[in-house]
Design a protein around this motif. Structure first.
Motif, PDB file in Angstrom:
ATOM      1  N   ASP A 129      43.698  43.463  44.178  1.00 11.33           N
ATOM      2  CA  ASP A 129      42.742  44.556  44.406  1.00 11.33           C
ATOM      3  C   ASP A 129      42.151  44.996  43.069  1.00 11.33           C
ATOM      4  O   ASP A 129      42.577  45.985  42.484  1.00 11.33           O
ATOM      5  N   ASN A 130      41.182  44.239  42.588  1.00 11.95           N
ATOM      6  CA  ASN A 130      40.563  44.532  41.299  1.00 11.95           C
ATOM      7  C   ASN A 130      39.460  45.563  41.515  1.00 11.95           C
ATOM      8  O   ASN A 130      38.279  45.238  41.581  1.00 11.95           O
ATOM      9  N   SER A 131      39.875  46.818  41.629  1.00 11.23           N
ATOM     10  CA  SER A 131      38.941  47.895  41.926  1.00 11.23           C
ATOM     11  C   SER A 131      39.278  49.124  41.096  1.00 11.23           C
ATOM     12  O   SER A 131      40.401  49.278  40.600  1.00 11.23           O
ATOM     13  N   ASP A 184      30.697  37.247  38.454  1.00 13.13           N
ATOM     14  CA  ASP A 184      31.931  37.923  38.854  1.00 13.13           C
ATOM     15  C   ASP A 184      31.862  39.372  38.381  1.00 13.13           C
ATOM     16  O   ASP A 184      31.901  39.650  37.192  1.00 13.13           O
ATOM     17  N   LYS A 185      31.764  40.293  39.303  1.00 12.61           N
ATOM     18  CA  LYS A 185      31.596  41.702  38.951  1.00 12.61           C
ATOM     19  C   LYS A 185      32.894  42.501  39.027  1.00 12.61           C
ATOM     20  O   LYS A 185      32.860  43.736  38.985  1.00 12.61           O
ATOM     21  N   THR A 186      34.040  41.819  39.142  1.00 10.33           N
ATOM     22  CA  THR A 186      35.297  42.568  39.125  1.00 10.33           C
ATOM     23  C   THR A 186      35.420  43.288  37.783  1.00 10.33           C
ATOM     24  O   THR A 186      35.180  42.697  36.726  1.00 10.33           O
ATOM     25  N   ASP A 216      42.418  40.539  34.375  1.00  9.22           N
ATOM     26  CA  ASP A 216      43.661  40.367  35.123  1.00  9.22           C
ATOM     27  C   ASP A 216      44.833  40.012  34.209  1.00  9.22           C
ATOM     28  O   ASP A 216      45.829  39.453  34.654  1.00  9.22           O
TER      29      ASP A 216
END
Length: 209
Positions: free
Chosen positions: A20-22, A69-71, A75
């Motif tokens: 959950d990269n938010s 990729d807009k995350t 990570d």
């Protein structure tokens, strides 16, 4: 504060971030990042500085301006050391590297000139063999498919000539010792084994213009 490893909560934090990269996840788990990820990293930097020089922790935010990729968050944790070392922590474990990942054009010119020198070039071959005999792998980066322009394709050190970067690299899968000072000991052991490569590059290639 003395470094005593990264607790399992640090790796679990990155497992959750991968899923959950938010901003919602990040905000809710920010105390975990600060206490279980960043604080041990700062302690490790303090422990390493006397031998390997100062360092810094990379920002956890991704630059998404030119990326599909807009995350918003990286990570993994990234740590840079002044002498040329790199440390990474993520859900898949711990890793470390050392060397010159991407040489500039002037660095490449000096690197290639040294590689083809019949007296200096073989010294790198011998040095790499010694490092790999100690269990650390040396990797080339940005490797060309063929010889660089102006160099013969059948040169005896063509494999080295084709690289645009040269580093050591080692990965460790998640294990209980990461939650102890053994993590520091393994990292310092890796850097000591890698030091001859970085010293060779510093001497013969040097910093970018």
């Amino acid at each position: 504060m003395t470094f005593r490893g990264w607790p399992s909560e640090a790796l679990e934090f990155y497992e959750g971030l991968v899923a959950d990269n938010s901003k919602t996840f990040w905000t809710a788990h920010l105390p975990v990042y600060e206490e279980q990820v960043k604080a041990p990293a700062l302690a490790l930097l303090a422990d390493l500085e006397p031998e390997f020089g100062p360092g810094k922790i990379f920002r956890p935010y991704r630059d998404v301006r030119f990326s599909h990729d807009k995350t918003p968050y990286k990570d993994h944790l990234g740590i840079w050391l002044e002498f040329g070392g790199y440390i990474q922590l993520g859900a898949d474990g711990l890793a470390a590297g050392c060397g010159m990942y991407q040489m500039s054009s002037d660095q490449l010119e000096r690197y290639r000139r040294t590689i083809v020198d019949d007296h200096l070039g073989p010294s790198l071959v011998t040095l790499i063999a010694g490092i790999e005999a100690d269990g650390v792998t040396v990797h080339g980066h940005g490797t060309l498919r063929t010889a660089p322009r102006g160099f013969p394709k059948d040169h005896p050190r063509i494999d080295l000539l084709r690289h645009k970067g040269l580093t050591t690299w080692r990965e460790w899968e998640p294990a209980p010792w990461m939650d102890t000072s053994e993590a520091r000991d393994r990292i310092t052991g890796f850097f000591r084994t890698s030091r001859p490569l970085r010293a060779w590059l510093d001497h013969h290639v040097g910093p970018p213009a």
